[in-house]
Scaffold this motif. Structure first.
Motif: not given
Length: 109
Positions: A7-28
């Motif tokens: 399930v970590s692939g799905r978690f990391l994919k969705r985590l990366g999508e949060t980068s579209s927020s103007s508040l998120v400088g980096e999602a790791r």
């Protein structure tokens, strides 16, 4: 461990999508542990002044949606779901987190 790997692939994919927020400088993240660096300027990655407590506001807005995330020093949001989380639950987690980010973006305008 096999479940985490599945399930970590799905978690990391969705985590990366949060980068579209103007508040998120980096999602790791790695496995099922994630972090969002919160910034006032995505290009320069300049943080908000400490007294604004933006990560705390994001955590509070996520909690209002039923999601517990952790505001860490340095305006970082920690995301650490239970290792038994399923892919549909991962989607629920990130839907709630994204709603919390969106609400905080509105408040920061």
């Amino acid at each position: 461990l096999g479940h985490v790997r599945s399930v970590s692939g799905r978690f990391l994919k969705r985590l990366g999508e949060t980068s579209s927020s103007s508040l998120v400088g980096e999602a790791r993240g790695i496995g099922l542990i994630g972090g969002l660096e919160i910034v006032s300027n995505k290009e320069t990655r300049e943080p908000y002044p400490v007294e604004t407590k933006v990560a705390g506001a994001i955590a509070a807005n996520a909690l209002a949606n039923g999601l517990i995330v952790r505001a860490l020093p340095g305006d970082v949001i920690g995301i650490c779901p239970p290792l038994i989380i399923t892919e549909p639950e991962i989607d629920i987690l990130f839907d709630k987190l994204e709603a919390g980010l969106a609400k905080t973006e509105e408040l920061m305008k």
